[in-house]
Write a protein that holds these residues in place. Structure first.
Motif, PDB file in Angstrom:
ATOM      1  N   ARG A  39       0.853  -1.197   0.000  1.00  0.00           N
ATOM      2  CA  ARG A  39       0.000   0.000   0.000  1.00  0.00           C
ATOM      3  C   ARG A  39       0.885   1.242   0.000  1.00  0.00           C
ATOM      4  O   ARG A  39       1.510   1.561   1.008  1.00  0.00           O
ATOM      5  N   PRO A  40       0.982   1.954  -1.113  1.00  0.00           N
ATOM      6  CA  PRO A  40       1.801   3.171  -1.148  1.00  0.00           C
ATOM      7  C   PRO A  40       1.270   4.225  -0.170  1.00  0.00           C
ATOM      8  O   PRO A  40       0.064   4.327   0.062  1.00  0.00           O
ATOM      9  N   PHE A  41       2.186   5.005   0.382  1.00  0.00           N
ATOM     10  CA  PHE A  41       1.823   6.065   1.313  1.00  0.00           C
ATOM     11  C   PHE A  41       1.003   7.149   0.620  1.00  0.00           C
ATOM     12  O   PHE A  41       1.351   7.626  -0.451  1.00  0.00           O
ATOM     13  N   GLU A  42      -0.111   7.512   1.254  1.00  0.00           N
ATOM     14  CA  GLU A  42      -0.923   8.645   0.805  1.00  0.00           C
ATOM     15  C   GLU A  42      -1.340   9.434   2.030  1.00  0.00           C
ATOM     16  O   GLU A  42      -1.770   8.862   3.034  1.00  0.00           O
ATOM     17  N   ASN A  43      -1.240  10.735   1.947  1.00  0.00           N
ATOM     18  CA  ASN A  43      -1.646  11.586   3.056  1.00  0.00           C
ATOM     19  C   ASN A  43      -3.049  12.120   2.770  1.00  0.00           C
ATOM     20  O   ASN A  43      -3.261  13.289   2.473  1.00  0.00           O
ATOM     21  N   THR A  44      -4.032  11.192   2.834  1.00  0.00           N
ATOM     22  CA  THR A  44      -5.424  11.534   2.524  1.00  0.00           C
ATOM     23  C   THR A  44      -6.335  10.955   3.599  1.00  0.00           C
ATOM     24  O   THR A  44      -5.941  10.053   4.347  1.00  0.00           O
ATOM     25  N   GLU A  45      -7.568  11.455   3.662  1.00  0.00           N
ATOM     26  CA  GLU A  45      -8.501  10.949   4.657  1.00  0.00           C
ATOM     27  C   GLU A  45      -8.829   9.465   4.446  1.00  0.00           C
ATOM     28  O   GLU A  45      -8.814   8.689   5.407  1.00  0.00           O
ATOM     29  N   PRO A  46      -9.122   9.003   3.232  1.00  0.00           N
ATOM     30  CA  PRO A  46      -9.391   7.566   3.057  1.00  0.00           C
ATOM     31  C   PRO A  46      -8.212   6.694   3.486  1.00  0.00           C
ATOM     32  O   PRO A  46      -8.403   5.638   4.104  1.00  0.00           O
ATOM     33  N   ALA A  47      -6.995   7.130   3.160  1.00  0.00           N
ATOM     34  CA  ALA A  47      -5.820   6.360   3.555  1.00  0.00           C
ATOM     35  C   ALA A  47      -5.664   6.345   5.076  1.00  0.00           C
ATOM     36  O   ALA A  47      -5.251   5.337   5.665  1.00  0.00           O
ATOM     37  N   ALA A  48      -6.004   7.468   5.732  1.00  0.00           N
ATOM     38  CA  ALA A  48      -5.908   7.541   7.194  1.00  0.00           C
ATOM     39  C   ALA A  48      -6.906   6.591   7.848  1.00  0.00           C
ATOM     40  O   ALA A  48      -6.580   5.914   8.842  1.00  0.00           O
ATOM     41  N   ARG A  49      -8.102   6.537   7.319  1.00  0.00           N
ATOM     42  CA  ARG A  49      -9.109   5.605   7.859  1.00  0.00           C
ATOM     43  C   ARG A  49      -8.662   4.152   7.649  1.00  0.00           C
ATOM     44  O   ARG A  49      -8.823   3.305   8.524  1.00  0.00           O
ATOM     45  N   GLU A  50      -8.110   3.887   6.479  1.00  0.00           N
ATOM     46  CA  GLU A  50      -7.627   2.535   6.193  1.00  0.00           C
ATOM     47  C   GLU A  50      -6.493   2.152   7.143  1.00  0.00           C
ATOM     48  O   GLU A  50      -6.435   1.024   7.648  1.00  0.00           O
ATOM     49  N   LEU A  51      -5.564   3.083   7.385  1.00  0.00           N
ATOM     50  CA  LEU A  51      -4.443   2.810   8.282  1.00  0.00           C
ATOM     51  C   LEU A  51      -4.936   2.486   9.682  1.00  0.00           C
ATOM     52  O   LEU A  51      -4.467   1.530  10.322  1.00  0.00           O
ATOM     53  N   ALA A  52      -5.889   3.272  10.173  1.00  0.00           N
ATOM     54  CA  ALA A  52      -6.437   3.012  11.514  1.00  0.00           C
ATOM     55  C   ALA A  52      -7.096   1.637  11.574  1.00  0.00           C
ATOM     56  O   ALA A  52      -6.948   0.896  12.561  1.00  0.00           O
ATOM     57  N   GLY A  53      -7.817   1.281  10.514  1.00  0.00           N
ATOM     58  CA  GLY A  53      -8.458  -0.035  10.473  1.00  0.00           C
ATOM     59  C   GLY A  53      -7.439  -1.166  10.432  1.00  0.00           C
ATOM     60  O   GLY A  53      -7.609  -2.194  11.099  1.00  0.00           O
ATOM     61  N   ARG A  54      -6.391  -0.988   9.650  1.00  0.00           N
ATOM     62  CA  ARG A  54      -5.343  -2.017   9.577  1.00  0.00           C
ATOM     63  C   ARG A  54      -4.645  -2.176  10.925  1.00  0.00           C
ATOM     64  O   ARG A  54      -4.279  -3.287  11.322  1.00  0.00           O
ATOM     65  N   LEU A  55      -4.448  -1.060  11.642  1.00  0.00           N
ATOM     66  CA  LEU A  55      -3.827  -1.135  12.962  1.00  0.00           C
ATOM     67  C   LEU A  55      -4.691  -1.941  13.924  1.00  0.00           C
ATOM     68  O   LEU A  55      -4.189  -2.802  14.666  1.00  0.00           O
ATOM     69  N   GLU A  56      -5.984  -1.680  13.927  1.00  0.00           N
ATOM     70  CA  GLU A  56      -6.881  -2.430  14.815  1.00  0.00           C
ATOM     71  C   GLU A  56      -6.863  -3.922  14.473  1.00  0.00           C
ATOM     72  O   GLU A  56      -6.839  -4.779  15.365  1.00  0.00           O
TER      73      GLU A  56
END
Length: 299
Positions: A37-54
């Motif tokens: 997953r390439p780094f993106e500084n966007t709201e959808p990417a931030a939500r995805e990152l939080a979900g992947r962390l959980e």
């Protein structure tokens, strides 16, 4: 100290993937995952990152109550108060707010440069080194300067950007737009993407005696040695090479040290260069270690 009394998570966001690691207080790895997953500084990417962390915490049966915090790294320069990503050429990012990176993560977080965290991980695990320079060789090239465990950030928080040290004036075009930068000559792409192969393919061919690969490798080592020698001459400390390369470089340490001895203006030694112990996990390990080091210091 009970190792699993607490743990920390480190997340590396890069131009090609996301890596997550969980470490206990003795720096034992509790869990590790990598996603394409390439780094993106966007709201959808931030939500995805939080979900992947959980999901990562669930998959590892890791208790949120014992979590010290989440260290997050990006492939670029982050300002002192962690609110702005100043520059990230490998991710094609200019100056922009970092607001989305950790917005949806409900745990203590901090944001830092990837190579700075990689350097901290190597310093932590080299007790014999009071000071060191860390040179990260991956798709981009970065670095860190550690003085007794503290990063020297520079006046504008962009010290040790070794990838943009000019080694061939007027040479190859770099991601930053300038010519002759170390990154244009010694990044992982020089031996992979530029040749339309993988690093594994390159070093397999090199071991098999491919003459074209051997010529490319000799030139690569010359350029790398020049950069490492310059860093050592300026800073007078051990240089640790990290990133994607150390797992391949170990067999060529002698060839690199020979070049360094010839370039050394003071002695004929070239044994100040070392390879990282965590290989391509140094960055996320270093991000987690920041929380562990802080906790241990307070106990």
């Amino acid at each position: 100290m009970i190792p699993d009394a607490r743990f920390a998570v480190g997340i590396e966001l890069s131009s090609g993937s996301i890596r997550m690691v969980a470490l206990d207080l003795k720096c034992n790895q509790l869990a590790f995952q990598q996603f394409a997953r390439p780094f993106e500084n966007t709201e959808p990417a931030a939500r995805e990152l939080a979900g992947r962390l959980e999901q990562f915490l669930d998959d590892g049966n890791l208790s949120r109550e014992r979590l010290l915090g989440v260290g997050i790294t990006v492939p670029g320069i982050v300002n002192a108060d962690q609110t702005v990503i100043e520059y990230a050429p490998t991710a094609r990012i200019g100056k922009m707010s970092s607001i989305w990176v950790n917005r949806y993560i409900p745990y203590p977080t901090f944001l830092d440069n990837d190579a700075t965290c990689g350097g901290f991980a190597e310093w932590w695990n080299h007790a014999e080194m009071e000071n060191l320079a860390y040179l990260s060789l991956s798709r981009g090239i970065g670095g860190a300067i550690l003085v007794n465990g503290s990063a020297y950030d520079g006046d504008h928080h962009r010290s040790a950007e070794f990838g943009h040290m000019c080694i061939h004036p007027g040479g190859r075009v770099c991601n930053c737009g300038k010519r002759g930068c170390l990154e244009a000559y010694c990044s992982a792409t020089r031996l992979s993407d530029d040749l339309h192969i993988t690093l594994e393919d390159f070093f397999a061919g090199l071991s098999a005696g491919n003459p074209a690969y051997q010529n490319t490798w000799e030139t690569y080592l010359d350029d790398l040695a020049l950069a490492v020698s310059n860093i050592h001459t300026m800073l007078d400390c051990n240089v640790v090479i990290g990133g994607a390369f150390p797992q391949f470089l170990a067999n060529y340490q002698g060839a690199l040290e020979d070049r360094l001895s010839r370039l050394n203006p003071f002695t004929d030694d070239g044994d100040y260069v070392h390879f990282c112990r965590y290989h391509d996990r140094s960055i996320c390990v270093g991000a987690a270690l920041r929380y562990i080091a802080k906790f241990i210091a307070q106990v």
